[in-house]
Design an enzyme around this catalytic site. Sequence first.
Site, PDB file in Angstrom:
ATOM      1  N   SER A 115       0.819  -1.196   0.000  1.00 31.00           N
ATOM      2  CA  SER A 115       0.000   0.000   0.000  1.00 31.00           C
ATOM      3  C   SER A 115       0.870   1.270   0.000  1.00 31.00           C
ATOM      4  O   SER A 115       1.726   1.434  -0.874  1.00 31.00           O
ATOM      5  CB  SER A 115      -0.920  -0.061   1.221  1.00 31.00           C
TER       6      SER A 115
ATOM      7  N   ASP B 155      -7.868  -6.153  -5.615  1.00 28.41           N
ATOM      8  CA  ASP B 155      -7.798  -4.844  -4.970  1.00 28.41           C
ATOM      9  C   ASP B 155      -8.170  -3.759  -5.966  1.00 28.41           C
ATOM     10  O   ASP B 155      -7.576  -3.670  -7.035  1.00 28.41           O
ATOM     11  CB  ASP B 155      -6.372  -4.605  -4.453  1.00 28.41           C
TER      12      ASP B 155
ATOM     13  N   HIS C 169      -6.122  -6.614  -1.431  1.00 27.61           N
ATOM     14  CA  HIS C 169      -5.100  -5.602  -1.125  1.00 27.61           C
ATOM     15  C   HIS C 169      -4.049  -6.173  -0.165  1.00 27.61           C
ATOM     16  O   HIS C 169      -2.876  -5.838  -0.241  1.00 27.61           O
ATOM     17  CB  HIS C 169      -5.822  -4.419  -0.475  1.00 27.61           C
TER      18      HIS C 169
END
Length: 514
Positions: free
Chosen positions: A178, A370, A430
């Site tokens: 991320s 994601d 994710h």
Amino acid sequence: MFFFPKIWVLLSALFALFGLAVTEGDEQQKSWLVDSLPGIPEDYKQRMYSGNLGEDEQLNGDLFFWMFESANTTYTNRTIIWLNGGPGCSSEDGSLMEVGPLRIGENDTFQLNSGRWDEFGNILFVDQPKGTGFSYSLDDNYMSDNDKMAEEFSVFFEKFLTEFPERANDTWYIAGESYAGQYIPYVASRLIEKDLARLGGLAIGNGWIQPISHYNTYLNYLVEKGKLDLYSEQGQYLHHAWADCMLALKQMESGSGDVEKCENFLYDIMFMVSDKPGKTCMNMYDISLESSYPLCGMDWPMELESLTPYLSKPEVLQALHVNTTYVKEWKECSNDVSNGYAREGIDSSANLIKDLASKVPVMLFYGENDFLCNYLSGEDLLNSLEWNGEVGFGNTSWFPWFNMGSSDEPAGSYIQARNLTFARIAKASHMVSYDHPMEMKALAAAFFDNDIQRLLTPPEHLPDPGNAQHSKWLYLSLLPVGLTVLGLSGIYACRKLQLFGLKEASYEALPESP
Ligand SMILES: *[C@@H]1O[C@H](CO)[C@@H](O)[C@H](O)[C@H]1NC(C)=O
Ligand SMILES: *[C@@H]1O[C@H](CO)[C@@H](O)[C@H](O)[C@H]1NC(C)=O
Ligand SMILES: *[C@@H]1O[C@H](CO)[C@@H](O)[C@H](O)[C@H]1NC(C)=O
Ligand SMILES: *[C@@H]1O[C@H](CO)[C@@H](O)[C@H](O)[C@H]1NC(C)=O
Ligand SMILES: *[C@@H]1O[C@H](CO)[C@@H](O)[C@H](O)[C@H]1NC(C)=O
Ligand SMILES: *[C@@H]1O[C@H](CO)[C@@H](O)[C@H](O)[C@H]1NC(C)=O
Ligand SMILES: *[C@@H]1O[C@H](CO)[C@@H](O)[C@H](O)[C@H]1NC(C)=O
């Protein structure tokens, strides 16, 4: 950090306490040794160290670390740093829900993690920058940009090596996900610049790397996944919002644009793309899941409901040597840290990645489900990036990779050129290790051994020599996506949670979805 009421079912917990023998290490190190931790399985035998290294004038605060020693003696001299994103989200997401040896379940239960990365190295989780997780700041100055963040990390790292000198000659890897798509390139560059570590490679999962590429590809991604018809009323509305965002980003180059246009674009998508608008929406971290409205994934993964109260228990804080003078509870993400960053805006880390690829192997990997930091943003970015003398992947072929022995289905696909690997993990979210622990472990191990092709792609899937471009696995067209050359960064991050500090009104003004 949730804004729905938390309902904890507090059970009277049984704490399994057990001792871990200290056979070596000096007194100072012993003070960081974690010799008991409520609830962890008795068959977990590896040593772990955690705490703060001690306040530092330069930092005016202290970073928290948690190191798990390798479960395999072959890899005692390899250490992997793991960083979660945000900015401002704690790496204990990684330690207890993703790549660490222990995994939290419901009701403070733990099990050994099948996807544990300590089978091929020591893992060092760091809560950074200061103010994140168990780390703290002694003043109200949080990191305002990546340069300061990287400097802070390097100060921490140097101190860490002073206290753990046996790690000095390790081969170091840095991995994370991320917003760590920003952290990792900056930190790696700084460690190289200061000659502090021998780096073996960098692995970035669903990284927020080049903001423009994210905004640019959101609609393409939804179209590719069958979640959006661009010719519907809704599609047309979003297409306009996309154009506004792109224009704003372009104007920001000359200092006039407003990134709010892009934030609104993102909110519009989240609130409009739903089977039951107003009731449920897609989970932005895993489009195969639904989420209640308007959380859209903020209440995910469900183990957070267990992790947050667990890590805030006095006996856990004590066992992990958290400095409770400053930190009284654990929060997944810190608004202070995130707001500190937001004021300054956020740059692309693409140019650093390009330089780093001339020095170490770099892998960008993407859980395909994601939405927020999706794989098309990675393709968009790499298609126009020049690294090690050429632009993009050219005519290189994609290959499938398999989690050997477990299935006939490919676990994903990858493409490699000039020290850079771009890998996709099918059906993963994710947080790839969270829902595809075995696949992610196989991919990471093969990357750290710098031999993905030999380890994960059976010979029958390799191309005939001389016929490379006809591999049947060249199934993935690198989509030519919209405006690819805008250079500026946005402020939005593939960050957990901050999204919905938003003005709730902004979506009420939208036209009704069909
Ligand atoms: C340790 O790693 C080596 C090399 O990958 C492997 O051959 C061995 O089986 C591993 N040992 C254990 C106990 O997992
Ligand atoms: C690790 O490094 C130390 C010190 O350089 C060395 O003595 C040891 O043999 C190494 N261990 C392994 C498993 O390579
Ligand atoms: C956790 O506790 C709740 C409430 O007591 C119970 O319904 C649930 O089954 C428990 N979960 C597990 C995995 O033990
Ligand atoms: C690391 O390498 C340096 C230089 O070779 C050596 O002097 C030092 O003793 C080594 N440290 C450890 C812990 O092995
Ligand atoms: C917390 O940090 C302060 C300042 O460094 C120190 O004096 C104190 O002993 C620490 N407390 C704990 C519980 O570690
Ligand atoms: C790839 O990285 C290695 C270090 O791992 C470096 O020596 C090499 O020059 C790099 N390759 C290219 C094409 O830059
Ligand atoms: C791929 O492109 C390079 C030049 O960019 C060329 O030399 C090579 O022959 C091409 N390979 C194939 C299999 O087409």
